[in-house]
Design a protein around this motif. Structure first.
Motif, short mmCIF file in Angstrom:
data_model
loop_
_atom_site.label_atom_id
_atom_site.label_comp_id
_atom_site.label_asym_id
_atom_site.label_seq_id
_atom_site.Cartn_x
_atom_site.Cartn_y
_atom_site.Cartn_z
N ALA A 59 0.85 -1.19 0.00
CA ALA A 59 0.00 0.00 0.00
C ALA A 59 0.88 1.24 0.00
N ALA A 60 0.41 2.29 -0.63
CA ALA A 60 1.19 3.53 -0.70
C ALA A 60 1.44 4.10 0.70
N ASP A 61 0.43 4.05 1.55
CA ASP A 61 0.58 4.55 2.92
C ASP A 61 1.25 3.50 3.79
N GLY A 62 2.29 3.89 4.49
CA GLY A 62 2.95 3.00 5.42
C GLY A 62 4.04 2.13 4.84
N SER A 63 4.27 2.22 3.54
CA SER A 63 5.32 1.41 2.92
C SER A 63 6.61 2.19 2.79
N ASN A 64 7.69 1.45 2.73
CA ASN A 64 9.03 2.02 2.57
C ASN A 64 9.19 2.39 1.09
N ASN A 65 9.10 3.68 0.78
CA ASN A 65 9.16 4.14 -0.61
C ASN A 65 10.50 3.88 -1.26
N THR A 66 11.58 3.96 -0.49
CA THR A 66 12.91 3.68 -1.05
C THR A 66 13.00 2.22 -1.47
N ALA A 67 12.49 1.33 -0.64
CA ALA A 67 12.48 -0.10 -0.98
C ALA A 67 11.63 -0.35 -2.23
N ALA A 68 10.47 0.29 -2.31
CA ALA A 68 9.60 0.11 -3.48
C ALA A 68 10.29 0.60 -4.75
N GLU A 69 10.98 1.71 -4.65
CA GLU A 69 11.70 2.23 -5.82
C GLU A 69 12.79 1.26 -6.26
N ARG A 70 13.53 0.71 -5.30
CA ARG A 70 14.58 -0.26 -5.63
C ARG A 70 13.99 -1.50 -6.30
N ALA A 80 -0.79 -4.64 2.26
CA ALA A 80 0.36 -4.82 3.15
C ALA A 80 1.24 -3.58 3.10
N ALA A 81 2.16 -3.53 4.03
CA ALA A 81 3.18 -2.48 4.03
C ALA A 81 4.51 -3.12 3.67
N LEU A 82 5.19 -2.52 2.72
CA LEU A 82 6.54 -2.97 2.37
C LEU A 82 7.47 -2.41 3.42
N VAL A 83 8.11 -3.28 4.17
CA VAL A 83 8.97 -2.88 5.27
C VAL A 83 10.40 -2.61 4.79
N THR A 84 10.96 -3.57 4.07
CA THR A 84 12.34 -3.42 3.60
C THR A 84 12.59 -4.32 2.40
N PHE A 85 13.71 -4.10 1.78
CA PHE A 85 14.15 -4.89 0.63
C PHE A 85 15.64 -5.09 0.80
N HIS A 86 16.08 -6.35 0.70
CA HIS A 86 17.49 -6.64 0.92
C HIS A 86 18.04 -7.50 -0.23
N VAL A 87 19.25 -7.15 -0.67
CA VAL A 87 19.94 -7.91 -1.70
C VAL A 87 21.22 -8.47 -1.06
N PRO A 88 21.25 -9.77 -0.73
CA PRO A 88 22.44 -10.33 -0.08
C PRO A 88 23.58 -10.52 -1.07
N ARG A 89 24.68 -9.92 -0.78
CA ARG A 89 25.88 -10.04 -1.64
C ARG A 89 27.11 -10.16 -0.78
#
Length: 172
Positions: free
Chosen positions: A125-136, A163-172
């Motif tokens: 959802a637009a409200d409450g989501s991590n916009n940086t994570a969504a952009e990535r 739902a709310a997107l909390v974070t996005f992680h790329v393991p490297r």
């Protein structure tokens, strides 16, 4: 929304190899994928709630990704998640309690692109989501990447923007 949140972890399979003569469904992990799947599991154990259940594509690379994460939870392998549309993945998430006897608070889904990014962005959802994570995610959802979403909805009622997107992680 209830006071009881559920966590959805969307994991794209790790980097796969392209051996000659091997059909797409049977492609194994590449050496880099073996390493990064292990890193994904390490990150999940350190930063996410304990996984209660896993929905995993039947493809060899998704099964090997799950094995390398060393996540210990009940697993349902589903042909429908291989080459799935976002709607099919969400349909399987909605059916979680049909697949598992125990109450599932944290669900890990291991699948493929482009479905994983579309599900993450569609549920967020637009409200409450991590916009940086969504952009990535909208730029790229690399192999072994993990989107973490949280919802107050029961699994059977989870839908787009639920739902709310909390974070996005790329393991490297």
């Amino acid at each position: 929304m209830s006071d009881r949140y559920r966590t959805l972890l969307l994991l794209r399979h790790a980097k796969s190899a392209y051996p000659p003569g091997v059909v797409d469904h049977e492609r194994p992990l590449a050496p880099r994928g073996v390493r990064e799947a292990g890193l994904a599991g390490d990150w999940l154990r350190a930063h996410a709630p304990a996984v209660d259940a896993v929905l995993c594509s039947t493809a060899t690379r998704t099964r090997e990704t799950l094995a390398r994460t060393r996540i210990s939870a009940s697993v349902e392998y589903l042909d429908r998640i291989y080459d799935a549309t976002p709607g099919t993945v969400i349909d399987e998430i909605n059916r979680v309690q049909e697949h598992f006897d125990a109450d599932v608070q944290t669900l890990l889904v291991i699948g493929h692109e482009p479905a994983m990014s579309a599900v993450a962005l569609g549920l967020a959802a637009a409200d409450g989501s991590n916009n940086t994570a969504a952009e990535r995610i909208s730029i790229k959802f690399p192999t072994s990447s993990i989107a973490v979403l949280r919802t107050g909805e029961p699994w059977h009622r989870l839908s787009f923007d639920g739902a709310a997107l909390v974070t996005f992680h790329v393991p490297r």
